[in-house]
Write a protein that holds these residues in place. Structure first.
Motif, PDB file in Angstrom:
ATOM      1  N   GLY A  54       2.224 -17.989   6.784  1.00  0.00           N
ATOM      2  CA  GLY A  54       2.606 -16.393   7.378  1.00  0.00           C
ATOM      3  C   GLY A  54       2.202 -16.443   8.775  1.00  0.00           C
ATOM      4  O   GLY A  54       2.510 -15.185   9.775  1.00  0.00           O
ATOM      5  N   GLN A  57       0.646 -13.201  11.892  1.00  0.00           N
ATOM      6  CA  GLN A  57       1.085 -11.818  11.340  1.00  0.00           C
ATOM      7  C   GLN A  57       0.455 -11.876  10.194  1.00  0.00           C
ATOM      8  O   GLN A  57      -0.480 -10.597   9.606  1.00  0.00           O
ATOM      9  N   VAL A  58      -0.120 -13.150   9.645  1.00  0.00           N
ATOM     10  CA  VAL A  58      -1.492 -13.169   8.116  1.00  0.00           C
ATOM     11  C   VAL A  58      -2.268 -12.979   8.719  1.00  0.00           C
ATOM     12  O   VAL A  58      -3.579 -12.499   8.132  1.00  0.00           O
ATOM     13  N   ARG A  60      -3.447 -11.829  11.667  1.00  0.00           N
ATOM     14  CA  ARG A  60      -3.593 -10.047  12.326  1.00  0.00           C
ATOM     15  C   ARG A  60      -4.288  -9.184  10.877  1.00  0.00           C
ATOM     16  O   ARG A  60      -4.968  -8.412  10.996  1.00  0.00           O
ATOM     17  N   GLU A  61      -3.153  -9.332   9.522  1.00  0.00           N
ATOM     18  CA  GLU A  61      -3.530  -8.497   8.518  1.00  0.00           C
ATOM     19  C   GLU A  61      -4.846  -8.925   7.853  1.00  0.00           C
ATOM     20  O   GLU A  61      -5.379  -8.149   7.252  1.00  0.00           O
ATOM     21  N   ALA A  62      -5.229  -9.755   7.919  1.00  0.00           N
ATOM     22  CA  ALA A  62      -6.551 -10.556   6.830  1.00  0.00           C
ATOM     23  C   ALA A  62      -7.748 -10.135   7.915  1.00  0.00           C
ATOM     24  O   ALA A  62      -8.979  -9.555   7.297  1.00  0.00           O
ATOM     25  N   HIS A  64      -7.402  -7.270   9.454  1.00  0.00           N
ATOM     26  CA  HIS A  64      -7.638  -5.691   9.579  1.00  0.00           C
ATOM     27  C   HIS A  64      -7.878  -5.351   8.090  1.00  0.00           C
ATOM     28  O   HIS A  64      -7.643  -3.757   8.198  1.00  0.00           O
ATOM     29  N   SER A  65      -7.926  -6.575   7.309  1.00  0.00           N
ATOM     30  CA  SER A  65      -7.810  -6.013   5.485  1.00  0.00           C
ATOM     31  C   SER A  65      -8.875  -4.960   5.044  1.00  0.00           C
ATOM     32  O   SER A  65     -10.553  -5.437   5.519  1.00  0.00           O
ATOM     33  N   GLU A 176      -3.675  -5.161  -1.485  1.00  0.00           N
ATOM     34  CA  GLU A 176      -3.050  -5.687   0.334  1.00  0.00           C
ATOM     35  C   GLU A 176      -2.104  -6.999  -0.994  1.00  0.00           C
ATOM     36  O   GLU A 176      -2.081  -8.003  -1.801  1.00  0.00           O
ATOM     37  N   ARG A 177      -1.393  -7.808   0.147  1.00  0.00           N
ATOM     38  CA  ARG A 177      -0.580  -8.821  -0.035  1.00  0.00           C
ATOM     39  C   ARG A 177      -1.491  -9.980  -0.862  1.00  0.00           C
ATOM     40  O   ARG A 177      -2.358 -10.118   0.161  1.00  0.00           O
ATOM     41  N   VAL A 180      -2.329 -12.572   1.975  1.00  0.00           N
ATOM     42  CA  VAL A 180      -3.457 -12.800   2.901  1.00  0.00           C
ATOM     43  C   VAL A 180      -4.891 -12.222   1.818  1.00  0.00           C
ATOM     44  O   VAL A 180      -5.655 -12.844   2.823  1.00  0.00           O
ATOM     45  N   GLN A 181      -4.900 -12.457   1.275  1.00  0.00           N
ATOM     46  CA  GLN A 181      -5.482 -12.427   0.373  1.00  0.00           C
ATOM     47  C   GLN A 181      -6.086 -14.159  -0.383  1.00  0.00           C
ATOM     48  O   GLN A 181      -7.452 -14.154  -0.087  1.00  0.00           O
TER      49      GLN A 181
END
Length: 290
Positions: A54, A57-58, A60-62, A64-65, A176-177, A180-181
C-alpha cells in the motif's frame, strides 16, 4: 446462496486453514521463544507486507480512518484472548482447551443479533450446535467431563474475547478496505507486544527468526482471507466454519507429526463437515441472506 456469500464462506474456510498452519509453526516456536515475542515478529512482518503493497497511500488512509478506535478495542480484546488462552494451555489438556475455546462460534452467533442486528434463522443455530457437538465428540469431552476451575474460566474468557472481537471485525470490515484494517490492527498489536519485549525478549537463531517471519506471512494471508470473508457474509453464517480449523489441525497433525486420528475424531470431523453443509444448503434453499 448468493455468489458473494459463497465467496465469503470459501474465504473464511481458507483463513482458518492458514491459521491452523500458523498454529502448527507456533507449536515449534513456543518451546524456546515467548509467545509475546512471536506475536511481535508476526505483527511486524504483516505490517511490512501491508506497507510494501500500500505504501504511502495506506499509511494516509490508516491515519485518517474512522475505524482506528474500534480497531484499538479489537486489538486489546485479541491480546486478552491470546493471553487467557495460552495461560489456560499451561494446565488444561488439548481436548479440554479446544472444546471450551470453540464455544466462540456460539457466542458470535448470539452477539450478531443485538450488535449487528442480523436475523439468524433456525438453520444457522442448528449448524452451530451440530458443529459444537462435533467438537465435543472429536475431543472426547462427552466421556471425560470437565470441572469448573481457574484455567477453565480462562479458556472460556478467551472464547468470549475472541467472539466479541470477531463481531467488531464485521462492523469495521464494512467501513474500510482490508489492507487498511490489517495495517491498523498489526501496527497496534506490534506496539503493544513490543512494550512487553522489554521483559520477555530472548535471543533467537537465524532459523527461528526465519520461521517466525514465515509465520507472519502465513498469518497475513489468513488475515486477508478472514477480513475479506467478513466483508462478504454475515458473521452468523461464517461462525460455524470456525470449527473447520479443528479438522485442519487434525490433518496437519497427521501430515507433519504422523498423529493418527481416533475414530471419535473422524466422527467429530464428519459432524463439523455436516454443520458446514447445513449452512450451505440452508442458504441455497432457504430465505436469502441480507
Amino acid at each position: 446462496m448468493s455468489k458473494t456469500v459463497l465467496a465469503g464462506v470459501l474465504s473464511t474456510v481458507a483463513a482458518y486453514f492458514l491459521f491452523s498452519l500458523q498454529d502448527a509453526s507456533v507449536k515449534w516456536l513456543v518451546v524456546s521463544i515467548p509467545v509475546i515475542q512471536i506475536l511481535f515478529v508476526r505483527s511486524v512482518t504483516i505490517l511490512a507486507i501491508c506497507l510494501a503493497i500500500g505504501r504511502g497511500q495506506v499509511v494516509r488512509e490508516a491515519i485518517h480512518s474512522p475505524i482506528v478506535k474500534p480497531m484499538l478495542l479489537r486489538t486489546l480484546l485479541l491480546l486478552a484472548a491470546w493471553l487467557s488462552y495460552y495461560n489456560a494451555a499451561r494446565t488444561l489438556g488439548l481436548a479440554e482447551l479446544t472444546t471450551l475455546y470453540y464455544a466462540a462460534p456460539i457466542l458470535i452467533t448470539i452477539l450478531a443479533v443485538p450488535i449487528l442486528k442480523e436475523e439468524v434463522p433456525p438453520v444457522r443455530w442448528m449448524a452451530v450446535v451440530i458443529g459444537f457437538v462435533g467438537v465435543l465428540v472429536a475431543t472426547d469431552m462427552i466421556s471425560t467431563g470437565l470441572k469448573l476451575s481457574w484455567p477453565v474460566w480462562l479458556a472460556l474468557q478467551a472464547a468470549i474475547f475472541w467472539a466479541i472481537s470477531t463481531v467488531l471485525l464485521r462492523k469495521t470490515a464494512l467501513s474500510e478496505r482490508t489492507i487498511v484494517q490489517m495495517t491498523i490492527s498489526n501496527f497496534l498489536l506490534g506496539l503493544f507486544t513490543g512494550m512487553g519485549l522489554v521483559f520477555y525478549w530472548v535471543p533467537v537463531t537465524s532459523g527461528q527468526l526465519l520461521l517466525t517471519s514465515l509465520t507472519g506471512v502465513i498469518a497475513a494471508l489468513g488475515q486477508f482471507a478472514m477480513f475479506e470473508g467478513m466483508r462478504r457474509a454475515p458473521v452468523s453464517i461464517l461462525a460455524p466454519f470456525e470449527y473447520t480449523s479443528l479438522v485442519w489441525a487434525f490433518i496437519l497433525g497427521f501430515a507433519i507429526w504422523g498423529d493418527i486420528p481416533d475414530h471419535n475424531i473422524v466422527f467429530g470431523a464428519a459432524l463439523i463437515f455436516a454443520a458446514g453443509v447445513t449452512i450451505v444448503l440452508g442458504e441455497r434453499f432457504g430465505p436469502r441472506s441480507a
